[in-house]
Design an enzyme around this catalytic site. Structure first.
Site, short mmCIF file in Angstrom:
data_model
loop_
_atom_site.label_atom_id
_atom_site.label_comp_id
_atom_site.label_asym_id
_atom_site.label_seq_id
_atom_site.Cartn_x
_atom_site.Cartn_y
_atom_site.Cartn_z
N GLY A 216 0.82 -1.21 0.00
CA GLY A 216 0.00 0.00 0.00
C GLY A 216 0.85 1.26 0.00
O GLY A 216 0.38 2.34 -0.35
N SER A 265 -11.03 -0.38 4.24
CA SER A 265 -10.16 -1.56 4.36
C SER A 265 -10.60 -2.43 5.54
O SER A 265 -10.91 -1.92 6.61
CB SER A 265 -8.73 -1.12 4.62
N CYS A 267 -13.27 -4.33 5.81
CA CYS A 267 -14.70 -4.34 6.13
C CYS A 267 -15.51 -5.23 5.19
O CYS A 267 -16.70 -5.00 4.97
CB CYS A 267 -15.26 -2.93 6.10
C1 SPV Z 1 -6.67 -1.25 1.25
O1 SPV Z 1 -6.21 -1.06 2.37
O2 SPV Z 1 -7.67 -0.68 0.84
C2 SPV Z 1 -5.99 -2.18 0.35
C3 SPV Z 1 -4.65 -2.59 0.71
O3 SPV Z 1 -6.52 -2.49 -0.66
S1 SPV Z 1 -3.52 -1.33 0.48
O4 SPV Z 1 -2.57 -1.76 -0.52
O5 SPV Z 1 -2.86 -1.12 1.75
O6 SPV Z 1 -4.18 -0.14 0.06
MN MN Z 2 -8.11 -1.06 -1.13
#
Ligand code: SPV
Ligand code: MN
Length: 620
Positions: A216, A265, A267
Site C-alpha cells: 500500500g 479496508s 470491512c
Molecule cells: C486497502 O487497504 O484498501 C488495500 C490494501 O486495498 S492497500 O494496498 O494497503 O491499500
Molecule cells: Mn483497497
C-alpha cells in the site's frame, strides 16, 4: 547517458522513443546511483525473470506448495503510512479532512535528498504497466521505477503489462511516473523506517516513495496511482473509485447483474466481491465512464487481488480459501511459515494445527514472544495478505479483461458499524445513494497504521486518496449519475451489527442473501418497505432467499426484526456527526444537505409516531 545499462536494455528504451521516459530515468539514476539500470518489457521471459530475482535477492522465499512464495515487510511497515504520506501543493493550499499536504518545493528538496545514493549497489528496475485492460479508452499508463523485485513481482501479478502500451504513447508524456526505493535493508526489510516518505505530486503526475516495502506504500499502481487518478478524473468526466466489481446472479442463475461496492479496508470488500455464486471482475479499484447507451461502465484497473488473509477459512470464505490453498502463483505476505514451507494465519479454521514457532513479520517467532513495547506478537499480522491473479480463479468473470468494461446496475456501500445501519437497504434516489456513500463510517482496522477500533468517517471508502476538495469529488459523483440514462441502484450494507451482548447479529455468509435481494431489486423481483432510511426487504422474501442459498440456515422473524429495526436515535446521532463533519467543507453540493435535512425531519416524525425503535412490519 550517465548510468550503466546493457545494450539489450538500452534497445528496449530506444524502442519507446519517449523523451520524457528517458529524462526521468536519467535524473532518477543520477540521484539514486544504482549499480545498473535494468529495463523489462512485456515478454514472458522478463516476467519470469522478475520472480526469479525476487527469490534470488531473498525478497521472497519459496513455500512448499507449487507457485507459492512468502514475502515479509518490516515489523513497522505493515500498513499504509498515512502520517508520512503527503500531497505536494503550492504553499497555503490544503486538502479536505486534514489529508497531509506539504509545500511542494521544500518537500521535493527533502525527497531528492533522501533519494541521493539510495540505490547504491542495487539495480534500478524500470517496468511499465497499464491501469485497466490494454487497448481500452479507460486505461492509463504507468512507469514504475523501483529497487525492489518484490514490488515489480507483485505488480506483475496484480496489473497488466504496459510496455507495448507505452510504445503507442509515441513521444507523449501522458503517463504516471513512480520512483520507489525500499532503502537500506537489514534482514531483507527496510532499515530506516523513520525516513519513510511517500510524496504525491499532482503537478507532474509523479509519486516518490522511499524506505518502505508494504504494497500500500510501495506499489505504484495501487493506492499511489489511485490518488493521481482521482485528481485526473475530477478534472475530466469520469470517476476513479475504491470499488470492487462483481457479477451477482439469482438463485436459478437465469441472468447476471454487475455490482460495484466500496468498503473501507478490512470491512468485507473482498469477501463481497467473492460471495459464493458470484463471478469477479475486480476487488479494489475501478475506473468508471459513461457507456454509449448512457449506462455506467467500469473496468478493474487491476487484474489480481491483494487480499487480507486473516479469518479466511473454508466456512466463511470458501472461494477465497480454496483459491489460496491450491497450487498457483501466489505471493503471501507477513503470515506464519515453517521451515518446511507451510503457511498459517489467524482465523484459518485450523487452530489446533498452528505451530508454536516459525517465521513471521517479526522474524523468528515463538508463541508468547513480545515486541520491544511489551506487546505479544500475533502468529500472523492482522493485515497479512495474499496476492494472486484473478484469471487463476474458478470464479473469474468472463468480462474481467473486456476493454469496454461492464455495465453496472447496482452499487454497495458498507462500513463497520455495530449499532446503526440495517444489513441492507436500497437508497431512495441516486442523490440519497451518494449521501449513503459519503457518510460511510467504520471502526478503524489494521490496514492503516495506528489505533484500531475508532469510528471514522470515510466518504466512499475513498477519502484517504481524494486529493481534490471533497465537495468537488462529491459534486462530480452526483453529476455523473444524473447524466446517465441507466443509473445504478445504490444499496447500503452493514455486516457488523451487534446485539446487546456484543454478538454479531449475522453470519458472515449472510451477505450472499443481501446480494441476492439487491440483484432481484434491480430487476423488480421483490417489493420493498419504504422507510426514511431507504427501501427495506420484506421478511418473506429474505426467508425464501435464505432457504435457497443455504442448506442449514433457518432465518427467523425474530432475527429479521432485530436486524432490520430502525434505531432512530442512532441514525439521528449519525446525522448530527455528519452535519458537523461536512459543515467545514466549502461548496458542498446542495443535494447533500437536502438529503440530510429530509432524513432528519422524517426520522423525527417517525419517532414521534412509532417510538425510538421501529420494526419494518410497522411500516409495511
Ligand atoms: C486497502 O487497504 O484498501 C488495500 C490494501 O486495498 S492497500 O494496498 O494497503 O491499500
Ligand atoms: Mn483497497
Amino acid at each position: 547517458m550517465t548510468y550503466k545499462i546493457s545494450d539489450a536494455d538500452k534497445a528496449k528504451l530506444d524502442a519507446l522513443a519517449n523523451p520524457k521516459v528517458m529524462q526521468i530515468i536519467e535524473e532518477t539514476a543520477a540521484a539514486t546511483k544504482p549499480a545498473k539500470v535494468v529495463i523489462f518489457d512485456d515478454s514472458a521471459e522478463d516476467t519470469a525473470r522478475v520472480r526469479q530475482l525476487a527469490l534470488k535477492n531473498n525478497e521472497e522465499k519459496l513455500l512448499s506448495m507449487d507457485g507459492h512464495t512468502i514475502h515479509y515487510d518490516g515489523y513497522f511497515d505493515q500498513g499504509r503510512d498515512k502520517a508520512n504520506t503527503a500531497t505536494l501543493l503550492p504553499a497555503g493550499q490544503t486538502l479536505s479532512r486534514g489529508l497531509n499536504v506539504k509545500e511542494r518545493d521544500a518537500a521535493l528538496e527533502e525527497m531528492w535528498g533522501l533519494l541521493d545514493g539510495i540505490m547504491e549497489g542495487k539495480e534500478m528496475i524500470v517496468r511499465f504497466y497499464s491501469l485497466g485492460p490494454t487497448n481500452s479508452r479507460f486505461s492509463l499508463s504507468v512507469m514504475q521505477i523501483t529497487d525492489s523485485y518484490y514490488v515489480v513481482h507483485s505488480e506483475d501479478v496484480l496489473y497488466r503489462p504496459g510496455y507495448e502500451q507505452f510504445k503507442k504513447l509515441e513521444d507523449k508524456d501522458d503517463f504516471f511516473c513512480f520512483r520507489h526505493s525500499a532503502g537500506e535493508l537489514e534482514n531483507n526489510v527496510t532499515k530506516n523506517i523513520d525516513k519513510r516518505r511517500i510524496y504525491i505530486n499532482p503537478a507532474d503526475n509523479c509519486v516518490m516513495s522511499v524506505n518502505n516495502q508494504y504494497a500500500g506504500n510501495s506499489l505504484a499502481c495501487k493506492k499511489l496511482a489511485l490518488r493521481l487518478a482521482i485528481n485526473k478524473a475530477n478534472k475530466e468526466d469520469w470517476l476513479a473509485e475504491h470499488m470492487f466489481i462483481s457479477a451477482f446472479y439469482p438463485l436459478d442463475e437465469s441472468r447476471k447483474t454487475y455490482f460495484m461496492g466500496a468498503y473501507p479496508s478490512g470491512c468485507g470488500k473482498t469477501s463481497t466481491a467473492m460471495i459464493e455464486g458470484s463471478t469477479i471482475v475486480g476487488d479494489d479499484i475501478a475506473y468508471i465512464r459513461e457507456g454509449a447507451e448512457g449506462e455506467m461502465r467500469a473496468v478493474n484497473i487491476e487484474r489480481g487481488i491483494f487480499g487480507i488473509i486473516g479469518d479466511v477459512n473454508a466456512k466463511d470464505d470458501p472461494l477465497i480459501y480454496k483459491a489460496i490453498t491450491e497450487p498457483k502463483e501466489i505471493i503471501f505476505s507477513n503470515i506464519l511459515t515453517t521451515a518446511d514451507g507451510k503457511t498459517y494465519w489467524s482465523g484459518m479454521g485450523k487452530d489446533t494445527e498452528i505451530p508454536e514457532e516459525g517465521f513471521n513479520h517479526s522474524g523468528a517467532w515463538k508463541k508468547g514472544n513480545e515486541d520491544d513495547a511489551g506487546k505479544e506478537i500475533p502468529m500472523s499480522h492482522p493485515n497479512s495478505r495474499f496476492t494472486l491473479r484473478i484469471s487463476d480463479l474458478e470464479n473469474a468473470d468472463e468480462n474481467a479483461d473486456n476493454p469496454d468494461g461492464v455495465a453496472v446496475d447496482g452499487i454497495f456501500y458498507g462500513g463497520r458499524d455495530s449499532d446503526t445501519n440495517v444489513p441492507v437497504a436500497e437508497s431512495l434516489s441516486w442523490e440519497h445513494g451518494v449521501f449513503v456513500g459519503a457518510t460511510i463510517e467504520s471502526e478503524t482496522t489494521a490496514t492503516i497504521l495506528g489505533a484500531v477500533g475508532q469510528r471514522k468517517s470515510s466518504p466512499m471508502a475513498n477519502m484517504d486518496f481524494v486529493i481534490v476538495p471533497l465537495s468537488r469529488y462529491l459534486t462530480n459523483h452526483i453529476k455523473f449519475g444524473n447524466k446517465l440514462k441507466r443509473c445504478p441502484k445504490v444499496f447500503s450494507t452493514n455486516y457488523f451489527l451487534k446485539n446487546e451482548d456484543g454478538q454479531y447479529m449475522n453470519e458472515k455468509t449472510d451477505k450472499r442473501v443481501w446480494a441476492l435481494w439487491a440483484e432481484g431489486r434491480v430487476h423488480d423481483d421483490y417489493e420493498a418497505i419504504s422507510t426514511p432510511i431507504g427501501l427495506l426487504p420484506k421478511y418473506e422474501d429474505l426467508k425464501v432467499l435464505f432457504d435457497g442459498a443455504f442448506d442449514d440456515r433457518d432465518y427467523t422473524l425474530e432475527e429479521y426484526n432485530e436486524q432490520f429495526s430502525i434505531r432512530i436515535d442512532k441514525y439521528l446521532a449519525k446525522l448530527d456527526r455528519m452535519e458537523e463533519l461536512f459543515s467545514s467543507e466549502e461548496n458542498m453540493p446542495e443535494e447533500f444537505w437536502t438529503v440530510l435535512k429530509s432524513q432528519r425531519a422524517e426520522l423525527k416524525a417517525l419517532a414521534e409516531k412509532s417510538g425510538a425503535v421501529v420494526t419494518p412490519a410497522t411500516l409495511a
